[in-house]
Each structure stands twice: as C-alpha cells, then as structure tokens.
Design a protein around this motif. Structure first.
Motif, mmCIF file in Angstrom:
data_model
loop_
_atom_site.group_PDB
_atom_site.id
_atom_site.type_symbol
_atom_site.label_atom_id
_atom_site.label_comp_id
_atom_site.label_asym_id
_atom_site.label_seq_id
_atom_site.Cartn_x
_atom_site.Cartn_y
_atom_site.Cartn_z
ATOM 1 N N ASP A 21 0.826 -1.209 0.000
ATOM 2 C CA ASP A 21 0.000 0.000 0.000
ATOM 3 C C ASP A 21 0.859 1.257 0.000
ATOM 4 O O ASP A 21 0.426 2.305 -0.492
ATOM 5 C CB ASP A 21 -0.941 0.007 1.214
ATOM 6 C CG ASP A 21 -2.011 -1.077 1.121
ATOM 7 O OD1 ASP A 21 -2.486 -1.335 -0.002
ATOM 8 O OD2 ASP A 21 -2.352 -1.672 2.153
ATOM 9 N N HIS A 22 2.064 1.152 0.587
ATOM 10 C CA HIS A 22 2.993 2.289 0.534
ATOM 11 C C HIS A 22 3.524 2.488 -0.874
ATOM 12 O O HIS A 22 3.669 3.621 -1.338
ATOM 13 C CB HIS A 22 4.173 2.047 1.481
ATOM 14 C CG HIS A 22 3.886 2.389 2.907
ATOM 15 N ND1 HIS A 22 3.512 3.651 3.303
ATOM 16 C CD2 HIS A 22 3.938 1.636 4.039
ATOM 17 C CE1 HIS A 22 3.347 3.661 4.623
ATOM 18 N NE2 HIS A 22 3.593 2.459 5.085
ATOM 19 N N GLY A 23 3.842 1.384 -1.557
ATOM 20 C CA GLY A 23 4.496 1.454 -2.866
ATOM 21 C C GLY A 23 3.796 2.331 -3.881
ATOM 22 O O GLY A 23 4.419 3.230 -4.465
ATOM 23 N N PRO A 24 2.487 2.121 -4.130
ATOM 24 C CA PRO A 24 1.803 2.958 -5.128
ATOM 25 C C PRO A 24 1.810 4.442 -4.794
ATOM 26 O O PRO A 24 1.701 5.279 -5.695
ATOM 27 C CB PRO A 24 0.368 2.396 -5.131
ATOM 28 C CG PRO A 24 0.499 0.999 -4.638
ATOM 29 C CD PRO A 24 1.618 1.035 -3.648
ATOM 30 N N GLN A 25 1.940 4.802 -3.504
ATOM 31 C CA GLN A 25 1.942 6.212 -3.127
ATOM 32 C C GLN A 25 3.211 6.916 -3.605
ATOM 33 O O GLN A 25 3.196 8.119 -3.872
ATOM 34 C CB GLN A 25 1.826 6.354 -1.598
ATOM 35 C CG GLN A 25 0.608 5.686 -0.986
ATOM 36 C CD GLN A 25 -0.695 6.185 -1.568
ATOM 37 O OE1 GLN A 25 -0.847 7.367 -1.822
ATOM 38 N NE2 GLN A 25 -1.636 5.282 -1.777
ATOM 39 N N LEU A 26 4.319 6.159 -3.717
ATOM 40 C CA LEU A 26 5.579 6.766 -4.144
ATOM 41 C C LEU A 26 5.504 7.250 -5.581
ATOM 42 O O LEU A 26 6.151 8.229 -5.953
ATOM 43 C CB LEU A 26 6.719 5.746 -3.997
ATOM 44 C CG LEU A 26 7.054 5.343 -2.563
ATOM 45 C CD1 LEU A 26 8.075 4.227 -2.557
ATOM 46 C CD2 LEU A 26 7.575 6.538 -1.786
ATOM 47 N N ARG A 27 4.711 6.562 -6.402
ATOM 48 C CA ARG A 27 4.560 6.970 -7.792
ATOM 49 C C ARG A 27 3.909 8.339 -7.887
ATOM 50 O O ARG A 27 4.120 9.084 -8.843
ATOM 51 C CB ARG A 27 3.717 5.926 -8.525
ATOM 52 C CG ARG A 27 3.624 6.114 -10.025
ATOM 53 C CD ARG A 27 2.803 5.022 -10.636
ATOM 54 N NE ARG A 27 1.579 4.792 -9.878
ATOM 55 C CZ ARG A 27 0.450 4.320 -10.431
ATOM 56 N NH1 ARG A 27 0.420 4.044 -11.700
ATOM 57 N NH2 ARG A 27 -0.612 4.118 -9.704
ATOM 58 N N ARG A 28 3.094 8.701 -6.886
ATOM 59 C CA ARG A 28 2.411 9.995 -6.884
ATOM 60 C C ARG A 28 3.106 11.001 -5.970
ATOM 61 O O ARG A 28 2.500 11.967 -5.539
ATOM 62 C CB ARG A 28 0.950 9.801 -6.448
ATOM 63 C CG ARG A 28 0.132 8.975 -7.421
ATOM 64 C CD ARG A 28 -1.325 8.911 -7.011
ATOM 65 N NE ARG A 28 -1.548 8.032 -5.889
ATOM 66 C CZ ARG A 28 -1.795 6.724 -6.006
ATOM 67 N NH1 ARG A 28 -1.843 6.172 -7.207
ATOM 68 N NH2 ARG A 28 -1.988 5.976 -4.951
ATOM 69 N N GLY A 29 4.355 10.748 -5.637
ATOM 70 C CA GLY A 29 5.115 11.667 -4.790
ATOM 71 C C GLY A 29 5.215 11.215 -3.353
ATOM 72 O O GLY A 29 6.099 11.656 -2.626
ATOM 73 N N GLY A 30 4.314 10.317 -2.929
ATOM 74 C CA GLY A 30 4.413 9.784 -1.578
ATOM 75 C C GLY A 30 3.593 10.537 -0.561
ATOM 76 O O GLY A 30 3.674 11.759 -0.463
ATOM 77 N N GLU A 31 2.775 9.816 0.182
ATOM 78 C CA GLU A 31 2.092 10.400 1.338
ATOM 79 C C GLU A 31 3.129 10.692 2.423
ATOM 80 O O GLU A 31 4.203 10.087 2.448
ATOM 81 C CB GLU A 31 1.043 9.420 1.882
ATOM 82 C CG GLU A 31 -0.183 9.245 1.022
ATOM 83 C CD GLU A 31 -1.173 10.388 1.173
ATOM 84 O OE1 GLU A 31 -0.916 11.276 2.011
ATOM 85 O OE2 GLU A 31 -2.175 10.393 0.457
ATOM 86 N N LEU A 32 2.795 11.607 3.317
ATOM 87 C CA LEU A 32 3.656 11.846 4.472
ATOM 88 C C LEU A 32 3.857 10.548 5.236
ATOM 89 O O LEU A 32 4.950 10.264 5.738
ATOM 90 C CB LEU A 32 3.031 12.913 5.379
ATOM 91 C CG LEU A 32 3.753 13.178 6.699
ATOM 92 C CD1 LEU A 32 5.149 13.718 6.450
ATOM 93 C CD2 LEU A 32 2.957 14.141 7.567
ATOM 94 N N LEU A 33 2.810 9.732 5.311
ATOM 95 C CA LEU A 33 2.880 8.451 6.003
ATOM 96 C C LEU A 33 3.962 7.561 5.390
ATOM 97 O O LEU A 33 4.699 6.882 6.106
ATOM 98 C CB LEU A 33 1.518 7.750 5.921
ATOM 99 C CG LEU A 33 1.278 6.592 6.896
ATOM 100 C CD1 LEU A 33 1.052 7.123 8.291
ATOM 101 C CD2 LEU A 33 0.081 5.764 6.463
ATOM 102 N N THR A 34 4.076 7.568 4.059
ATOM 103 C CA THR A 34 5.072 6.745 3.377
ATOM 104 C C THR A 34 6.481 7.260 3.634
ATOM 105 O O THR A 34 7.414 6.478 3.838
ATOM 106 C CB THR A 34 4.780 6.716 1.866
ATOM 107 O OG1 THR A 34 3.460 6.228 1.653
ATOM 108 C CG2 THR A 34 5.760 5.819 1.142
ATOM 109 N N HIS A 35 6.648 8.580 3.642
ATOM 110 C CA HIS A 35 7.958 9.161 3.943
ATOM 111 C C HIS A 35 8.390 8.808 5.364
ATOM 112 O O HIS A 35 9.570 8.515 5.607
ATOM 113 C CB HIS A 35 7.915 10.675 3.769
ATOM 114 C CG HIS A 35 7.832 11.111 2.341
ATOM 115 N ND1 HIS A 35 8.895 11.055 1.478
ATOM 116 C CD2 HIS A 35 6.798 11.590 1.607
ATOM 117 C CE1 HIS A 35 8.531 11.498 0.283
ATOM 118 N NE2 HIS A 35 7.262 11.826 0.341
#
Length: 388
Positions: A346-360
């Motif tokens: 679920d973290h991975g796809p967020q990186l393609r869009r710049g990343g949620e703060l949660l992912t960072h």
C-alpha cells in the motif's frame, strides 16, 4: 538500450525533416506541406523532451555515477525549464470533522449530484484541503524517531517501540492513568477520532481564552497531523490498521450534526460550535447513557478534551505550550504507528504519486531500523542515520 533507441528515433526524425525539402512536392497542397513540417517539428521537440527527462532521472544519474560516466552535471540538467525536480509536493491532505458536520461550504448542483448518485462521494471531497508541511514538523518527527532508534538496541525492543501508538508519551508525562483509556484497550481508528475531536476542542478553547495558538509550532503541528490522520481514516482507510473507522466516523458525524442542529449551529463557525460542545456535561460515561448501539465517540472526545485542559493545573504546566508539545508528541507517535502498520504494497503505489507523508515516515523508520516488516539477518549491522 533505452538511450540508444531514443537516439535512433531522434536521428531518423531529423533525417526525414532534412530530406523532405529536397523531395518533389509539386503535387501536394501548401496546407499539406505545412501540416507535414509541423508534425515533424513537433515529433523532434517531443523526442528531445523525452531525452532530457530520461537524462535527468534518478536511475540515469545513478547509472552514470556507478560507471564513472558523469558527462552531465545534475545542476546543468536541473536548470532546464522543462525539468521538474520536485520529488514531493511538501503538502498533506487535511480533513476536519467539524467542518464536515457544520456544512459550512455551499453545495452546488446538489440536485444533479443526487440524480447521478454521486452526492455522497463529492461531499467527502468537498471538505478536503491541503497544507504545507513546515520545517518544524519535519524536525519534530525526525527527533522523535531518532530517539526511538537509540532505544531500539535489539529486535524485541524495536518491536515494542513500533507497537506504541501514543501510550509511551503518556507514560513519560505520567498521564497514563488519566488518559490511557483513549489509547489502550480501544481500536486505533477510535483513538484517531477521539484525539482529532479533542485536539480541535482544545484549540478553540485556548482561542477563547485569548491564548495565541497560531504562533505555537507544536499547536500547528498537532492540528495538521490531526486533520491528516482523519483524512487517512476517511479517504485512505487501506493505509491504516483494520477496523470499523468508517462506521465510527459516520456515527460520530450523525451525532454531531444532531447536536449542532438542536443548538442551531449548522453552517456556523467552528469556534462557536466547539465552545458549545466543550461545555456539555460529561459527568456520566456516554456508554452508560446511550448504550453501545451507536459507535459515536463525540462525547467521549469531549471528556478527553476536558482531561487535557485540566492537565495544565494538575501537572503544573506553566502555560499551554507544554500541553501542545505533549499533544503533538502523541500525534507523531500515532503517525509512526500507522506508518509501520501499513503494508508495503500500500505504501508502494503512493511513491509513484510523490508519496504520502505516512510513506515518507515509513521510509525514515526503515532507515533508522524501526520496522517490523523485515529483519536484518544476524551478524549484519542495523542501519543507522547519523545527523550532523
């Protein structure tokens, strides 16, 4: 191989453009000739743009650095106006329960939306905002995670630290007996709702007391993280631990709207509404009054807000700055818990869009060795980040 193919296609296109003027064109109309030149010119521009983007990518720079083939300076490529170097928007989405319940924003074309059955979906998006992440908040998150990494000397200790979702901050402040019910023994989505509402109530209560919360970075950080965590609960529940957060949010909103309607507060400002709600008596537990049919946490959150306000005198805090520092630390620990609990897929796809703060935050935790999702084999050093 990709670079070679790009060069071939660019060379072929340029060759066609150079050779085309020397061909016989008497049988063609002028309009057709102009369109042909425009298409060839556009194709060359697109090819050059694609090459520039490819050369400025991280993968290309990494390959060149490994092969000692740094013929291009990154700063030179970055100076090209077409190249965007932003890795992240440096902003986070915001969602506020009181703004949603008070219906302060006008609903345009509501009849058409109801006919198309998209009124509920658009209503959720209508109250979504975004705010920039300040340097103070980044520093706050980094310092708390670095402190945890120092305490995690082995995997067992690391696992316990990753499981903390605010209770460690309560223990340090000696408030676990008074506030522990809002974190321990309840689901995580319930804790988010409780602390989100309580944070708003404390904020507006301090504003009513003419306390300047706007200049307090911990207060602003608490508000931002509170609204961000609610956004994840409402719009991205897959990034949070499993629970009934959607049901709790709907029930809480229904009870809040009923309360505001009874007090004629709908479409009024949030400060006035929060003041009325904060003054509600919470001498009896809401569970004993209304039973457990509704999953609303509205009045439990009022009880939590009053407990937080009373800490100023009980813990002998000089002013509200220490209180907001305490609340901000709770939110950071809840954020790090949510980041660690979210699955990597679920973290991975967020990186393609710049990343949620949660992912960072999750990536920073992994860099500091604060993660349960993978282990470093015995005999290898745990990753550490040394800040100078």
């Amino acid at each position: 191989m990709g670079g070679i193919l790009r060069c071939i296609t660019l060379t072929v296109t340029i060759s066609v453009l150079v050779a085309f003027p020397f061909t016989t064109k008497t049988e063609y109309k002028v309009v057709d000739l102009v369109i042909t030149y425009m298409l060839l010119g556009g194709a060359i521009v697109l090819e050059i743009y694609a090459i520039v983007i490819m050369l400025s990518s991280d993968w290309t720079m990494l390959w060149m650095s490994k092969h000692k083939f740094m013929v291009l300076d990154r700063r030179a490529v970055s100076s090209i106006p077409l190249v965007k170097n932003k890795r992240w928007s440096n902003s986070v989405a915001q969602y506020n329960l009181f703004m949603f319940c008070l219906k302060v924003r006008p609903q345009k074309f509501i009849v058409i939306q109801k006919v198309l059955c998209i009124d509920q979906l658009l209503e959720y998006y209508r109250y979504k905002d975004s705010k920039d992440v300040s340097g103070e908040l980044k520093g706050l998150i980094f310092e708390q995670l670095r402190e945890k990494s120092r305490m995690a000397s082995e995997f067992g200790a690391c696992k316990k630290l990753c499981a903390r979702r605010g209770d460690q901050v309560l223990e340090k402040a000696d408030c676990l007996n008074k506030l522990g019910w809002s974190i321990n023994g309840v689901e995580f989505d319930q804790s988010i709702l409780l602390w989100h509402i309580a944070t708003d109530l404390c904020y507006h209560s301090d504003m009513n007391r003419n306390l300047d919360c706007g200049s307090n970075p911990n207060c602003e950080a608490s508000k931002l993280l509170s609204n961000y965590m609610l956004y994840l609960l409402v719009m991205c529940p897959f990034m949070l631990p499993n629970g009934i957060g959607q049901i709790r949010f709907r029930d809480t909103c229904a009870e809040a709207e009923e309360f505001f309607k009874e007090k004629n507060l709908l479409k009024s400002d949030a400060e006035r509404a929060c003041t009325k709600l904060f003054n509600v008596s919470t001498d009896f537990l809401p569970l004993k009054v209304k039973g457990d049919r509704s999953k609303s946490v509205l009045f439990d959150a009022c009880r939590l807000a009053k407990a937080l306000q009373s800490l100023e005198s009980e813990v002998h805090w000089e002013d509200n700055k220490e209180k907001w520092e305490f609340i901000s630390h709770v939110w950071v620990e809840m954020l790090s818990y949510a980041a660690n609990q979210c699955r990597w897929k679920d973290h991975g796809p967020q990186l393609r869009r710049g990343g949620e703060l949660l992912t960072h935050v999750w990536l920073l935790m992994a860099h500091l060795g604060l993660t349960e999702q993978f282990q470093i084999s015995e005999g290898q050093a745990r990753p550490k980040l040394i800040a100078r």
